[in-house]
Design an enzyme around this catalytic site. Structure first.
Site, PDB file in Angstrom:
ATOM      1  N   GLY A 196       0.844  -1.189   0.000  1.00 25.33           N
ATOM      2  CA  GLY A 196       0.000   0.000   0.000  1.00 25.33           C
ATOM      3  C   GLY A 196       0.879   1.238   0.000  1.00 25.33           C
TER       4      GLY A 196
ATOM      5  CD  GLN B 254       3.348   5.891   2.708  1.00 25.48           C
ATOM      6  OE1 GLN B 254       2.406   5.302   2.199  1.00 25.48           O
ATOM      7  NE2 GLN B 254       4.317   5.246   3.350  1.00 25.48           N
TER       8      GLN B 254
ATOM      9  CG  LEU C 205       6.431   1.071   1.461  1.00 23.39           C
ATOM     10  CD1 LEU C 205       5.918   1.311   0.045  1.00 23.39           C
ATOM     11  CD2 LEU C 205       7.540   0.036   1.463  1.00 23.39           C
TER      12      LEU C 205
HETATM   13 NI    NI Z   1       2.472   3.664   5.817  1.00 24.09          NI
END
Ligand code: NI
Length: 167
Positions: free
Chosen positions: A45, A50, A91
């Site tokens: 995901g 991000q 991540l």
């Molecule tokens: Ni995350």
């Protein structure tokens, strides 16, 4: 084109993302770039903040075959049910994993890349992923779901990695 994933410490990760209003070529490019970035990482995901874009958009593919892609734009969590506890990573926190309790089932309403609304029901890992990524749009990070002790240990580890130039 692959984009850079921003790590914990970047301001964009703790900001509430703004709604997506233009369903245009730029958005399609962002979605394509996010899939490339997520598969390369690899991850299951990825939320727009991000990659440094503070917009309400996230993607998901929890399949081994990389053939179960979902795009969620301006998502709303309609309901959740049950609980599950499992190892979770992010991540934006490379190498950091710990148990997080989440709902076991979630029903979401969102727009796709063409701006069409859909409603869908997710279980288990996909439910966990939807809830984790949705939190990113609110500026909420999974580290806040850890116990206080775990949170302190993780923050200390990150500070050490930063000092060593590895974060
Ligand atoms: Ni995350």
């Amino acid at each position: 084109m692959k984009r850079e994933i921003v790590k914990y410490g970047a301001k964009v990760l703790t900001e509430k993302a703004a709604p997506v209003t233009a369903f245009d070529e730029e958005l399609n490019q962002l979605v394509a770039d996010m899939f490339e970035t997520m598969y390369d990482a690899p991850g299951v995901g990825l939320a727009a903040p991000q990659v440094g874009v503070s917009r309400r958009l996230f993607i998901m593919d929890c399949s081994k075959e990389k053939n179960r892609q979902f795009v969620f734009i301006n998502p709303e969590i309609l309901s959740t049910e049950g609980t599950q506890t499992g190892d979770e990573g992010c991540l934006s926190f490379p190498g950091i994993y710990f148990d997080v309790e989440r709902a076991a089932r979630v029903i979401v309403r969102a727009q796709n890349a063409r701006g069409e609304w859909f409603e869908s029901d997710f279980l288990d890992l996909e439910a966990r992923c939807v809830l984790h990524e949705y939190d990113h749009l609110e500026g909420d990070l999974f580290i806040e779901k850890a116990s206080r002790l775990r949170r302190e240990l993780v923050k200390r580890k990150i500070q050490r990695l930063k000092r060593e130039g590895k974060w």
